[in-house]
Motif scaffolding. Structure first.
Motif, PDB file in Angstrom:
ATOM      1  N   PRO A 172     -13.190-142.821   4.958  1.00  0.00           N
ATOM      2  CA  PRO A 172     -14.594-142.406   4.905  1.00  0.00           C
ATOM      3  C   PRO A 172     -15.006-142.131   3.459  1.00  0.00           C
ATOM      4  CG  PRO A 172     -13.210-140.666   5.812  1.00  0.00           C
ATOM      5  CD  PRO A 172     -12.335-141.860   5.668  1.00  0.00           C
ATOM      6  N   PRO A 173     -16.316-142.014   3.197  1.00  0.00           N
ATOM      7  CA  PRO A 173     -16.812-141.994   1.805  1.00  0.00           C
ATOM      8  C   PRO A 173     -16.175-140.933   0.905  1.00  0.00           C
ATOM      9  CG  PRO A 173     -18.624-142.260   3.344  1.00  0.00           C
ATOM     10  CD  PRO A 173     -17.404-142.009   4.172  1.00  0.00           C
ATOM     11  N   GLN A 174     -16.095-139.686   1.346  1.00  0.00           N
ATOM     12  CA  GLN A 174     -15.560-138.624   0.501  1.00  0.00           C
ATOM     13  C   GLN A 174     -14.098-138.881   0.158  1.00  0.00           C
ATOM     14  OE1 GLN A 174     -16.654-134.262   1.116  1.00  0.00           O
ATOM     15  NE2 GLN A 174     -14.534-134.255   1.845  1.00  0.00           N
ATOM     16  N   SER A 175     -13.340-139.365   1.125  1.00  0.00           N
ATOM     17  CA  SER A 175     -11.923-139.651   0.887  1.00  0.00           C
ATOM     18  C   SER A 175     -11.763-140.843  -0.050  1.00  0.00           C
ATOM     19  CB  SER A 175     -11.220-139.927   2.221  1.00  0.00           C
ATOM     20  OG  SER A 175     -11.256-138.796   3.052  1.00  0.00           O
ATOM     21  N   ALA A 176     -12.587-141.864   0.137  1.00  0.00           N
ATOM     22  CA  ALA A 176     -12.522-143.038  -0.747  1.00  0.00           C
ATOM     23  C   ALA A 176     -12.834-142.642  -2.184  1.00  0.00           C
ATOM     24  CB  ALA A 176     -13.492-144.106  -0.253  1.00  0.00           C
ATOM     25  N   ALA A 177     -13.787-141.738  -2.376  1.00  0.00           N
ATOM     26  CA  ALA A 177     -14.131-141.294  -3.719  1.00  0.00           C
ATOM     27  C   ALA A 177     -12.979-140.511  -4.339  1.00  0.00           C
ATOM     28  CB  ALA A 177     -15.392-140.435  -3.669  1.00  0.00           C
ATOM     29  N   ALA A 178     -12.283-139.718  -3.534  1.00  0.00           N
ATOM     30  CA  ALA A 178     -11.144-138.960  -4.048  1.00  0.00           C
ATOM     31  C   ALA A 178     -10.038-139.888  -4.513  1.00  0.00           C
ATOM     32  CB  ALA A 178     -10.635-138.008  -2.971  1.00  0.00           C
ATOM     33  N   VAL A 179      -9.787-140.944  -3.759  1.00  0.00           N
ATOM     34  CA  VAL A 179      -8.761-141.913  -4.152  1.00  0.00           C
ATOM     35  C   VAL A 179      -9.168-142.634  -5.430  1.00  0.00           C
ATOM     36  CG1 VAL A 179      -7.627-144.066  -3.475  1.00  0.00           C
ATOM     37  CG2 VAL A 179      -7.856-142.202  -1.819  1.00  0.00           C
ATOM     38  N   ALA A 180     -10.425-143.006  -5.535  1.00  0.00           N
ATOM     39  CA  ALA A 180     -10.904-143.699  -6.739  1.00  0.00           C
ATOM     40  C   ALA A 180     -10.760-142.813  -7.972  1.00  0.00           C
ATOM     41  CB  ALA A 180     -12.351-144.125  -6.552  1.00  0.00           C
ATOM     42  N   ALA A 181     -10.949-141.521  -7.804  1.00  0.00           N
ATOM     43  CA  ALA A 181     -10.907-140.604  -8.944  1.00  0.00           C
ATOM     44  C   ALA A 181      -9.503-140.436  -9.516  1.00  0.00           C
ATOM     45  CB  ALA A 181     -11.468-139.244  -8.526  1.00  0.00           C
ATOM     46  N   VAL A 182      -8.466-140.745  -8.741  1.00  0.00           N
ATOM     47  CA  VAL A 182      -7.090-140.564  -9.226  1.00  0.00           C
ATOM     48  C   VAL A 182      -6.393-141.893  -9.484  1.00  0.00           C
ATOM     49  CG1 VAL A 182      -6.933-138.384  -7.958  1.00  0.00           C
ATOM     50  CG2 VAL A 182      -6.066-140.474  -6.896  1.00  0.00           C
ATOM     51  N   ARG A 183      -7.139-142.963  -9.426  1.00  0.00           N
ATOM     52  CA  ARG A 183      -6.532-144.303  -9.440  1.00  0.00           C
ATOM     53  C   ARG A 183      -5.657-144.554 -10.648  1.00  0.00           C
ATOM     54  NH1 ARG A 183      -8.162-147.941  -6.168  1.00  0.00           N
ATOM     55  NH2 ARG A 183     -10.251-147.045  -6.001  1.00  0.00           N
ATOM     56  N   ASN A 184      -6.022-144.057 -11.817  1.00  0.00           N
ATOM     57  CA  ASN A 184      -5.289-144.375 -13.048  1.00  0.00           C
ATOM     58  C   ASN A 184      -4.273-143.305 -13.450  1.00  0.00           C
ATOM     59  OD1 ASN A 184      -6.760-146.811 -13.404  1.00  0.00           O
ATOM     60  ND2 ASN A 184      -8.466-145.643 -14.300  1.00  0.00           N
ATOM     61  N   LEU A 185      -4.012-142.361 -12.575  1.00  0.00           N
ATOM     62  CA  LEU A 185      -3.082-141.281 -12.903  1.00  0.00           C
ATOM     63  C   LEU A 185      -1.662-141.643 -12.482  1.00  0.00           C
ATOM     64  CD1 LEU A 185      -5.202-138.198 -11.727  1.00  0.00           C
ATOM     65  CD2 LEU A 185      -5.018-139.146 -14.033  1.00  0.00           C
ATOM     66  N   ALA A 186      -0.692-140.932 -13.053  1.00  0.00           N
ATOM     67  CA  ALA A 186       0.704-141.101 -12.642  1.00  0.00           C
ATOM     68  C   ALA A 186       0.860-140.607 -11.203  1.00  0.00           C
ATOM     69  CB  ALA A 186       1.618-140.316 -13.576  1.00  0.00           C
ATOM     70  N   PRO A 187       1.851-141.122 -10.452  1.00  0.00           N
ATOM     71  CA  PRO A 187       1.995-140.761  -9.036  1.00  0.00           C
ATOM     72  C   PRO A 187       2.052-139.260  -8.775  1.00  0.00           C
ATOM     73  CG  PRO A 187       3.372-142.651  -9.531  1.00  0.00           C
ATOM     74  CD  PRO A 187       2.803-142.192 -10.847  1.00  0.00           C
ATOM     75  N   ALA A 188       2.840-138.510  -9.558  1.00  0.00           N
ATOM     76  CA  ALA A 188       2.944-137.072  -9.324  1.00  0.00           C
ATOM     77  C   ALA A 188       1.597-136.385  -9.492  1.00  0.00           C
ATOM     78  CB  ALA A 188       3.975-136.452 -10.261  1.00  0.00           C
ATOM     79  N   GLU A 189       0.836-136.823 -10.481  1.00  0.00           N
ATOM     80  CA  GLU A 189      -0.480-136.234 -10.702  1.00  0.00           C
ATOM     81  C   GLU A 189      -1.458-136.654  -9.607  1.00  0.00           C
ATOM     82  OE1 GLU A 189      -3.338-133.828 -12.408  1.00  0.00           O
ATOM     83  OE2 GLU A 189      -1.166-133.926 -12.736  1.00  0.00           O
ATOM     84  N   GLN A 190      -1.320-137.891  -9.105  1.00  0.00           N
ATOM     85  CA  GLN A 190      -2.147-138.316  -7.980  1.00  0.00           C
ATOM     86  C   GLN A 190      -1.932-137.417  -6.768  1.00  0.00           C
ATOM     87  OE1 GLN A 190      -0.908-142.505  -7.668  1.00  0.00           O
ATOM     88  NE2 GLN A 190      -3.017-143.105  -8.078  1.00  0.00           N
ATOM     89  N   VAL A 191      -0.659-137.138  -6.472  1.00  0.00           N
ATOM     90  CA  VAL A 191      -0.361-136.278  -5.326  1.00  0.00           C
ATOM     91  C   VAL A 191      -0.982-134.901  -5.519  1.00  0.00           C
ATOM     92  CG1 VAL A 191       1.461-135.148  -4.004  1.00  0.00           C
ATOM     93  CG2 VAL A 191       1.753-137.508  -4.757  1.00  0.00           C
ATOM     94  N   ALA A 192      -0.809-134.330  -6.718  1.00  0.00           N
ATOM     95  CA  ALA A 192      -1.352-133.000  -6.983  1.00  0.00           C
ATOM     96  C   ALA A 192      -2.874-132.981  -6.833  1.00  0.00           C
ATOM     97  CB  ALA A 192      -0.945-132.538  -8.382  1.00  0.00           C
ATOM     98  N   ARG A 193      -3.548-134.011  -7.353  1.00  0.00           N
ATOM     99  CA  ARG A 193      -5.013-134.054  -7.271  1.00  0.00           C
ATOM    100  C   ARG A 193      -5.483-134.238  -5.827  1.00  0.00           C
ATOM    101  NH1 ARG A 193      -7.758-135.525 -12.052  1.00  0.00           N
ATOM    102  NH2 ARG A 193      -6.682-134.547 -13.822  1.00  0.00           N
ATOM    103  N   LEU A 194      -4.763-135.027  -5.046  1.00  0.00           N
ATOM    104  CA  LEU A 194      -5.178-135.243  -3.660  1.00  0.00           C
ATOM    105  C   LEU A 194      -4.895-134.011  -2.806  1.00  0.00           C
ATOM    106  CD1 LEU A 194      -4.102-138.964  -3.213  1.00  0.00           C
ATOM    107  CD2 LEU A 194      -6.422-138.058  -3.498  1.00  0.00           C
ATOM    108  N   MET A 195      -3.802-133.314  -3.075  1.00  0.00           N
ATOM    109  CA  MET A 195      -3.564-132.038  -2.406  1.00  0.00           C
ATOM    110  C   MET A 195      -4.673-131.045  -2.769  1.00  0.00           C
ATOM    111  SD  MET A 195      -0.730-131.915  -0.463  1.00  0.00           S
ATOM    112  CE  MET A 195      -0.043-130.253  -0.510  1.00  0.00           C
ATOM    113  N   GLN A 196      -5.056-131.033  -4.043  1.00  0.00           N
ATOM    114  CA  GLN A 196      -6.149-130.157  -4.475  1.00  0.00           C
ATOM    115  C   GLN A 196      -7.452-130.545  -3.775  1.00  0.00           C
ATOM    116  OE1 GLN A 196      -6.046-127.603  -7.383  1.00  0.00           O
ATOM    117  NE2 GLN A 196      -7.704-127.047  -5.971  1.00  0.00           N
ATOM    118  N   HIS A 197      -7.690-131.845  -3.613  1.00  0.00           N
ATOM    119  CA  HIS A 197      -8.901-132.321  -2.941  1.00  0.00           C
ATOM    120  C   HIS A 197      -8.971-131.786  -1.512  1.00  0.00           C
ATOM    121  CE1 HIS A 197     -11.975-135.030  -1.341  1.00  0.00           C
ATOM    122  NE2 HIS A 197     -11.116-135.327  -0.369  1.00  0.00           N
ATOM    123  N   ILE A 198      -7.868-131.861  -0.788  1.00  0.00           N
ATOM    124  CA  ILE A 198      -7.876-131.355   0.592  1.00  0.00           C
ATOM    125  C   ILE A 198      -8.088-129.852   0.595  1.00  0.00           C
ATOM    126  CG2 ILE A 198      -6.428-130.981   2.623  1.00  0.00           C
ATOM    127  CD1 ILE A 198      -5.301-133.747   2.270  1.00  0.00           C
TER     128      ILE A 198
END
Length: 619
Positions: A254-280
């Motif tokens: 859905p839109p909000q989740s897609a935007a969250a994924v787009a916002a972390v696209r260029n980050l390292a995997p560990a940082e992606q996980v941290a940002r997505l956990m923060q998003h939730i």
């Protein structure tokens, strides 16, 4: 009644440096407040629904037994059927009297703290209870099958109880052969029928097992238990659920989740996980919605979860799985039994787990992620998920069993404390603390739940007897925490030393108190197993000045399977400095371990080591 996820995980908020004393003992048989006699018959229908009829009988043996039976509650789901088939009380020397209809009340059950439902609650209130009164009641319950659950699974556990269990009998019947497994069940006779469709469980002899003055960290690692089911294979129970989870994950974000994924696209995997956990954490809250329909293990779909802005464990776990997969991180949903105590897996059925989490592969490591928690430390598993089995659902809906390991005893708290005494036994204290891993997570949760001011007061209280003028300097904590968080504190202690004649006495309770706890346990003949919390290492450097110290500290070492201790000291120019490291290597200490000769020697050696610090100070 079973419901998938009852509550949100909470982390204990305790910044104390000393383990609390344990005073757990078996209650004498003569003090049992109740005697019980229970007969249960459960029939498992072909559609995996269940019909159970249970007769309970209690005899009040002590005055406290009256309060225990003052009101008897039964909670059940809106879709269940519950009936009171009969209820009566019998006074000593009198005939049975049926319970009046006015003493049976049915209403909507209170909502859980973080969720809402339309559960029902039926209560029984027996009049004129006194010592010697006997009450007896029979109830019948029908539990429809939960969505996508085609197998039956039922668990019986016999932990400590205030009721003396004089008799217990259960009969299980089914339309298909019954499988069963048990643990610690020597006190029961289990008899299957020739065709395997009936199983009788009968207690062999009366028993009473109850604990008094039990410590908060005391429990029994093993209790008598039996599980029955229609299968022994995890795929039979979870295969259809796994397919449904993958269908949900196959939908577009859905839109909000897609935007969250787009916002972390260029980050390292560990940082992606941290940002997505923060998003939730920022956009969703834990709240279970069990109204109108009992979903069981089935989550809402991704669009519904985003629309709600909340969810229970299975909802948030599948949302996090979808976010990680869309970010290119290998992620799978998993089911686990969360809690301080992890029981072995007898039957991998749907009553075994109580929580949903996420298994992710990050930079070649496996991370076990729980998006319902109020704090996240990258790469660290929460204590209530460690050292236990977990059932993982792969992309094909195949469910496998894995093991979540116990954390290693890493350094979690590093303290450098400088104490300067005046002529009256008061002291000025300067301290620097570095928090990592679980203590840091506890600190973050404390700030979140009670505010930083209250947490600072808790920190100050750990440094002495009469602390005043305490000033704490530290950065704000957040949802994502990283090891090495530092705090500085300055304060006065108006009773830093204990007066002894014309002199003063110094001791270090944080080094000594833990061993006194075990000495008390052994001396008092305690029985329980003790939960010590996460394996961890504490590192302390203490500097004392302003007085004449009685002696140097020669230093010592203790090595054991449970704890390692290193102490060294140095005295020069009127200053005493000592350093010690204490490593707690095990999560649980069993009763047999604590009373063993080897453990006793370890305690004696560690206590003698700690007493090197104890000394007279002349001011």
């Amino acid at each position: 009644m079973y419901r998938f996820l009852f509550h949100r995980p909470l982390i204990a908020i305790s910044l104390g440096l000393v383990t609390p004393a344990v005073f757990a003992a078996l209650q004498p048989l003569a003090e049992a407040p109740l005697a019980s006699d229970t007969e249960l018959h459960c029939h498992f229908n072909r559609d995996a629904s269940t019909d159970c009829t249970t007769t309970y009988q209690y005899t009040i043996l002590k005055p406290s037994g009256r309060e225990m039976l003052s009101r008897i509650d039964f909670d059940y789901s809106e879709g269940d059927t519950f009936e009171v088939l009969g209820a009566q009380s019998t006074q000593p020397g009198a005939k049975p009297v049926a319970l009046a209809d006015t003493q049976i009340d049915t209403r909507t059950a209170p909502n859980p703290d973080q969720g809402f439902s339309r559960d029902k609650q039926t209560s029984l209130a027996f009049p004129n209870l006194r010592v010697g009164t006997q009450i007896r009641y029979t109830v019948r319950e029908h539990h429809p099958a939960k969505p996508l659950m085609t197998q039956f699974h039922y668990a019986l556990k016999f932990g400590p109880s205030a009721a003396r269990r004089d008799h217990f009998k259960a009969r299980f019947t089914a339309e298909r052969p019954i499988q069963w497994r048990s643990e610690g069940f020597d006190g029961f006779q289990v008899t299957p029928s020739a065709n395997g469709k009936t199983l009788d469980v009968v207690q062999k002899a009366p028993t009473f097992l109850n604990y008094i003055n039990e410590s908060p960290n005391a429990a029994l690692l093993h209790i008598p238990r039996i599980e029955v089911g229609s299968a022994l294979e995890r795929q039979a129970y979870f295969g259809d659920l796994g397919q449904r989870y993958n269908q949900i994950l196959g939908a577009n974000l859905p839109p909000q989740s897609a935007a969250a994924v787009a916002a972390v696209r260029n980050l390292a995997p560990a940082e992606q996980v941290a940002r997505l956990m923060q998003h939730i954490n920022d956009h969703y809250r834990y709240l279970g919605d069990w109204r109108a329909t009992e979903r069981g293990y089935v989550p809402f779909n991704l669009a519904e979860i985003e629309q709600h802005g909340y969810g229970d464990c299975k909802d948030l776990a599948i949302l996090l799985t979808a976010l990680l997969k869309a970010s290119g991180i290998h992620a799978e949903t998993a089911w686990v039994s969360r809690g301080d105590l992890a029981e072995s897996l007898l039957i991998p059925g749907t009553h075994a787990p109580n929580h949903a989490i996420v298994r992710a592969q990050v930079d070649g490591q496996v991370w076990w992620l729980d998006p319902t928690n109020p704090v996240f430390a990258p790469g660290q598993t929460m204590p209530d998920l460690q050292d236990r089995w977990v059932l993982v659902n792969d992309a094909q809906g195949q469910v496998r069993e894995e093991h979540i390991p116990l954390e290693r005893a890493e350094t979690t708290l590093r303290l450098n404390k400088q104490v300067h005494y005046d002529q009256q036994g008061n002291a000025t204290i300067q301290a620097t603390l570095a928090f990592s891993r679980l203590p840091l997570m506890q600190l973050s949760v404390a700030d979140r739940q009670q505010g930083a001011t209250a947490t600072d007061q808790n920190i100050c209280a750990n440094f002495g007897h009469e602390i005043s003028d305490c000033r704490v300097s530290r950065a704000a904590t957040g949802f994502v925490v990283h090891d090495g968080y530092s705090i500085t504190a300055n304060m006065s202690d108006q009773r830093a030393l204990e007066k002894l004649g014309n002199d003063y006495v110094y001791s270090d309770e944080s080094l000594k108190g833990r061993w006194d706890t075990f000495i008390d346990y052994r001396r008092q003949g305690q029985q329980a197993d003790l939960d010590q919390g996460n394996p961890q290492t504490n590192d302390y450097t203490i500097t004392l000045s302003g007085g004449q110290m009685e002696k140097t500290i020669p230093g010592c070492q203790v090595r054991s399977p449970w704890y390692d201790l290193d102490l060294e000291g140095k005295r020069e120019d009127g200053v005493l400095r000592y350093h010690y490291r204490l490593s707690q290597k095990m999560r649980w200490l069993t009763h047999d371990e604590i009373v063993s000769a080897a453990f006793g020697k370890m305690v004696d050696d560690a206590r003698a080591c700690a007493e090197q610090v104890h000394q007279v100070v002349k001011l």
